[in-house]
Enzyme design. Structure first.
Site, PDB file in Angstrom:
ATOM      1  N   ASP A  38       0.862  -1.194   0.000  1.00 12.62           N
ATOM      2  CA  ASP A  38       0.000   0.000   0.000  1.00 12.62           C
ATOM      3  C   ASP A  38       0.889   1.232   0.000  1.00 12.62           C
ATOM      4  O   ASP A  38       2.023   1.201   0.478  1.00 12.62           O
ATOM      5  CB  ASP A  38      -0.928   0.009   1.220  1.00 12.62           C
ATOM      6  CG  ASP A  38      -2.197   0.824   0.993  1.00 12.62           C
ATOM      7  OD1 ASP A  38      -3.284   0.223   0.845  1.00 12.62           O
ATOM      8  OD2 ASP A  38      -2.111   2.072   0.948  1.00 12.62           O
ATOM      9  N   ASP A  64       3.643   2.019  -4.137  1.00  9.29           N
ATOM     10  CA  ASP A  64       2.810   2.945  -4.913  1.00  9.29           C
ATOM     11  C   ASP A  64       2.664   2.287  -6.283  1.00  9.29           C
ATOM     12  O   ASP A  64       3.646   2.157  -7.025  1.00  9.29           O
ATOM     13  CB  ASP A  64       3.515   4.306  -5.018  1.00  9.29           C
ATOM     14  CG  ASP A  64       2.752   5.277  -5.926  1.00  9.29           C
ATOM     15  OD1 ASP A  64       1.794   4.856  -6.604  1.00  9.29           O
ATOM     16  OD2 ASP A  64       3.137   6.461  -5.960  1.00  9.29           O
ATOM     17  N   VAL A  65       1.455   1.870  -6.613  1.00  5.57           N
ATOM     18  CA  VAL A  65       1.285   1.068  -7.838  1.00  5.57           C
ATOM     19  C   VAL A  65       1.610   1.837  -9.117  1.00  5.57           C
ATOM     20  O   VAL A  65       1.752   1.231 -10.177  1.00  5.57           O
ATOM     21  CB  VAL A  65      -0.140   0.467  -7.936  1.00  5.57           C
ATOM     22  CG1 VAL A  65      -0.390  -0.529  -6.821  1.00  5.57           C
ATOM     23  CG2 VAL A  65      -1.226   1.549  -7.981  1.00  5.57           C
ATOM     24  N   TYR A 157     -13.336   7.382 -13.870  1.00  8.49           N
ATOM     25  CA  TYR A 157     -13.377   6.117 -13.117  1.00  8.49           C
ATOM     26  C   TYR A 157     -13.885   5.001 -14.029  1.00  8.49           C
ATOM     27  O   TYR A 157     -13.283   3.923 -14.101  1.00  8.49           O
ATOM     28  CB  TYR A 157     -14.266   6.273 -11.880  1.00  8.49           C
ATOM     29  CG  TYR A 157     -14.247   5.066 -10.959  1.00  8.49           C
ATOM     30  CD1 TYR A 157     -13.171   4.836 -10.100  1.00  8.49           C
ATOM     31  CD2 TYR A 157     -15.311   4.165 -10.942  1.00  8.49           C
ATOM     32  CE1 TYR A 157     -13.151   3.735  -9.253  1.00  8.49           C
ATOM     33  CE2 TYR A 157     -15.297   3.062 -10.095  1.00  8.49           C
ATOM     34  CZ  TYR A 157     -14.215   2.854  -9.258  1.00  8.49           C
ATOM     35  OH  TYR A 157     -14.200   1.758  -8.427  1.00  8.49           O
ATOM     36  N   LYS A 161     -11.674   1.765 -15.248  1.00 14.86           N
ATOM     37  CA  LYS A 161     -12.111   0.418 -14.869  1.00 14.86           C
ATOM     38  C   LYS A 161     -12.485  -0.398 -16.107  1.00 14.86           C
ATOM     39  O   LYS A 161     -12.292  -1.623 -16.134  1.00 14.86           O
ATOM     40  CB  LYS A 161     -13.283   0.497 -13.881  1.00 14.86           C
ATOM     41  CG  LYS A 161     -12.885   1.057 -12.524  1.00 14.86           C
ATOM     42  CD  LYS A 161     -11.874   0.149 -11.819  1.00 14.86           C
ATOM     43  CE  LYS A 161     -11.560   0.593 -10.412  1.00 14.86           C
ATOM     44  NZ  LYS A 161     -10.618  -0.308  -9.727  1.00 14.86           N
ATOM     45  N   THR A 194     -17.083   0.399   2.163  1.00 17.84           N
ATOM     46  CA  THR A 194     -15.654   0.551   2.497  1.00 17.84           C
ATOM     47  C   THR A 194     -15.352   2.032   2.707  1.00 17.84           C
ATOM     48  O   THR A 194     -16.175   2.888   2.361  1.00 17.84           O
ATOM     49  CB  THR A 194     -14.753   0.065   1.339  1.00 17.84           C
ATOM     50  OG1 THR A 194     -14.913   0.988   0.246  1.00 17.84           O
ATOM     51  CG2 THR A 194     -15.094  -1.341   0.889  1.00 17.84           C
TER      52      THR A 194
HETATM   53  N1  LIG Z   1     -16.011   0.296  -2.542  1.00 18.03           N
HETATM   54  C1  LIG Z   1     -16.698   0.135  -3.651  1.00 18.03           C
HETATM   55  O1  LIG Z   1     -17.919   0.367  -3.689  1.00 18.03           O
HETATM   56  C2  LIG Z   1     -16.011  -0.355  -4.897  1.00 18.03           C
HETATM   57  C3  LIG Z   1     -16.817  -0.714  -5.982  1.00 18.03           C
HETATM   58  C4  LIG Z   1     -16.225  -1.168  -7.144  1.00 18.03           C
HETATM   59  C5  LIG Z   1     -14.842  -1.261  -7.226  1.00 18.03           C
HETATM   60  N2  LIG Z   1     -14.081  -0.898  -6.171  1.00 18.03           N
HETATM   61  C6  LIG Z   1     -12.634  -1.005  -6.323  1.00 18.03           C
HETATM   62  O2  LIG Z   1     -12.109  -1.832  -5.319  1.00 18.03           O
HETATM   63  C7  LIG Z   1     -10.766  -1.440  -5.017  1.00 18.03           C
HETATM   64  C8  LIG Z   1     -10.616  -1.241  -3.518  1.00 18.03           C
HETATM   65  O3  LIG Z   1     -11.522  -0.214  -3.127  1.00 18.03           O
HETATM   66  P1  LIG Z   1     -11.919   0.057  -1.598  1.00 18.03           P
HETATM   67  O4  LIG Z   1     -13.346   0.409  -1.617  1.00 18.03           O
HETATM   68  O5  LIG Z   1     -11.426  -1.017  -0.731  1.00 18.03           O
HETATM   69  O6  LIG Z   1     -11.096   1.413  -1.360  1.00 18.03           O
HETATM   70  P2  LIG Z   1     -10.307   1.984  -0.079  1.00 18.03           P
HETATM   71  O7  LIG Z   1     -10.155   3.435  -0.365  1.00 18.03           O
HETATM   72  O8  LIG Z   1     -10.957   1.553   1.174  1.00 18.03           O
HETATM   73  O9  LIG Z   1      -8.884   1.268  -0.192  1.00 18.03           O
HETATM   74  C9  LIG Z   1      -8.031   1.544  -1.265  1.00 18.03           C
HETATM   75  C10 LIG Z   1      -6.599   1.330  -0.804  1.00 18.03           C
HETATM   76  O10 LIG Z   1      -5.759   1.608  -1.944  1.00 18.03           O
HETATM   77  C11 LIG Z   1      -4.643   2.354  -1.475  1.00 18.03           C
HETATM   78  N3  LIG Z   1      -4.050   3.114  -2.576  1.00 18.03           N
HETATM   79  C12 LIG Z   1      -4.523   4.245  -3.159  1.00 18.03           C
HETATM   80  N4  LIG Z   1      -3.654   4.650  -4.103  1.00 18.03           N
HETATM   81  C13 LIG Z   1      -2.636   3.776  -4.114  1.00 18.03           C
HETATM   82  C14 LIG Z   1      -1.437   3.666  -4.865  1.00 18.03           C
HETATM   83  N5  LIG Z   1      -1.101   4.576  -5.786  1.00 18.03           N
HETATM   84  N6  LIG Z   1      -0.629   2.609  -4.630  1.00 18.03           N
HETATM   85  C15 LIG Z   1      -0.944   1.693  -3.680  1.00 18.03           C
HETATM   86  N7  LIG Z   1      -2.046   1.765  -2.920  1.00 18.03           N
HETATM   87  C16 LIG Z   1      -2.874   2.803  -3.145  1.00 18.03           C
HETATM   88  C17 LIG Z   1      -5.191   3.237  -0.364  1.00 18.03           C
HETATM   89  O11 LIG Z   1      -4.167   3.717   0.494  1.00 18.03           O
HETATM   90  C18 LIG Z   1      -6.166   2.293   0.320  1.00 18.03           C
HETATM   91  O12 LIG Z   1      -5.549   1.570   1.374  1.00 18.03           O
HETATM   92  C19 LIG Z   1     -10.502  -0.179  -5.849  1.00 18.03           C
HETATM   93  O13 LIG Z   1      -9.823  -0.538  -7.037  1.00 18.03           O
HETATM   94  C20 LIG Z   1     -11.901   0.304  -6.162  1.00 18.03           C
HETATM   95  O14 LIG Z   1     -11.950   1.080  -7.329  1.00 18.03           O
HETATM   96  C21 LIG Z   1     -14.628  -0.449  -4.999  1.00 18.03           C
END
Ligand SMILES: NC(=O)c1ccc[n+]([C@@H]2O[C@H](COP(=O)([O-])OP(=O)(O)OC[C@H]3O[C@@H](n4cnc5c(N)ncnc54)[C@H](O)[C@@H]3O)[C@@H](O)[C@H]2O)c1
Length: 258
Positions: A38, A64-65, A157, A161, A194
């Protein structure tokens, strides 16, 4: 009884929070050694410590991805600590609900850098390690916004995606042709409870009304829980899915079925 991913080594990005954290916990419960990558290193260390406290194997690292150097170091660290890499979950992502007419080119690029370039780099460097391990499973977290357009998710977004959805299919076919024994699949969450979604909801003028509206948009009538995604990833990470590649696994309460 052996776990469903016993003996495997998994790297999960964005695993300090939300879906990534739940996924790392679920994989560890089922016997995998997990690397928690992360950009927020302290939160990653806390997530890894919680897993280790249960007697399971976990390591945290700063990843950092969007950084090629970080990816090279992260994959090397996984191999050094746990001997190999079998599973990569490209989960890190960022949400942005800015409508297209208000979006700057700079912000457009930032969103794509994290949500799409980050997945590309993960596949590129993760697959190299998986070849050394004799194969593996890559799971890319896309979204329902990678299948259908959603005005509230907004254009950048959805675009990023959608790119993950197609990148998954193309690389699944490439790795199959190359006989690498590497599978690539995508998971498409609906609205999941989340910190990301909570942040999106908090940005509305009337957050309670927004939460109720997003919840009502789910045919099953409630938001998803992080563990719902973790269970889907577990299946794709395990050998139970050995004939599954290039697939879109939709875990969305029926959102995209309409
Ligand atoms: N929550 C939803 O409703 C939802 C729906 C569809 C898809 N998603 C996808 O699921 C994934 C996880 O989402 P979430 O809801 O758990 O989000 P979240 O914000 O709770 O967690 C995301 C994590 O990614 C980390 N992050 C951000 N930028 C980064 C980087 N450059 N390098 C490494 N880490 C980084 C953050 O620090 C955080 O810990 C994401 O790809 C999101 O787009 C989420």
């Amino acid at each position: 009884m052996a776990g469903r991913v016993a003996g495997k080594v998994a790297l999960v990005t964005g695993a300090a929070s939300g879906l990534g954290k739940a996924t790392a916990e679920r994989l560890a419960e089922e016997g995998a050694a997990v690397v928690i990558g992360d950009i927020r290193v302290e939160a990653a260390q806390e997530a890894a410590a919680a897993i280790s406290a249960h007697g399971q194997r976990a390591q945290a690292l700063k990843l950092d991805v969007t950084s090629e150097a970080d990816w090279i170091a992260a994959v090397a660290a996984a191999e050094q600590t746990f001997g190999k890499l079998d599973v990569l979950v490209n989960n890190a992502g960022t949400a942005d609900g800015t409508w297209v007419h208000k979006l700057t080119l700079e912000r457009w690029r930032q969103i794509h850098a994290i949500n799409l370039d980050g997945v590309f780099l993960g596949i590129k460097y993760g697959a190299e390690a998986m070849k050394r391990a004799g194969g593996g499973s890559i799971v890319n977290i896309s979204s329902v916004a990678g299948i259908v357009g959603i005005a509230e998710a907004a254009s950048a977004y959805c675009s990023s995606k959608g790119g993950v959805t197609q990148l998954t299919k193309a690389t699944a076919l490439e790795f199959a042709l190359l006989k690498t024994n590497i599978r690539v699949n995508s998971v498409h969450p609906g609205y999941m409870d989340t910190p990301m979604l909570q942040g999106v909801i908090a940005a509305y003028r009337e957050p309670e009304e927004a939460r109720a509206r997003l919840t009502a948009s789910e045919p099953l009538g409630h938001l998803g829980e992080p563990r719902d995604i973790a269970n889907a990833v577990l299946y794709l990470a395990s050998d139970e899915s050995k004939f599954v590649t290039g697939a879109q696994m939709v875990v969305d309460g029926g959102f995209a079925a309409r």
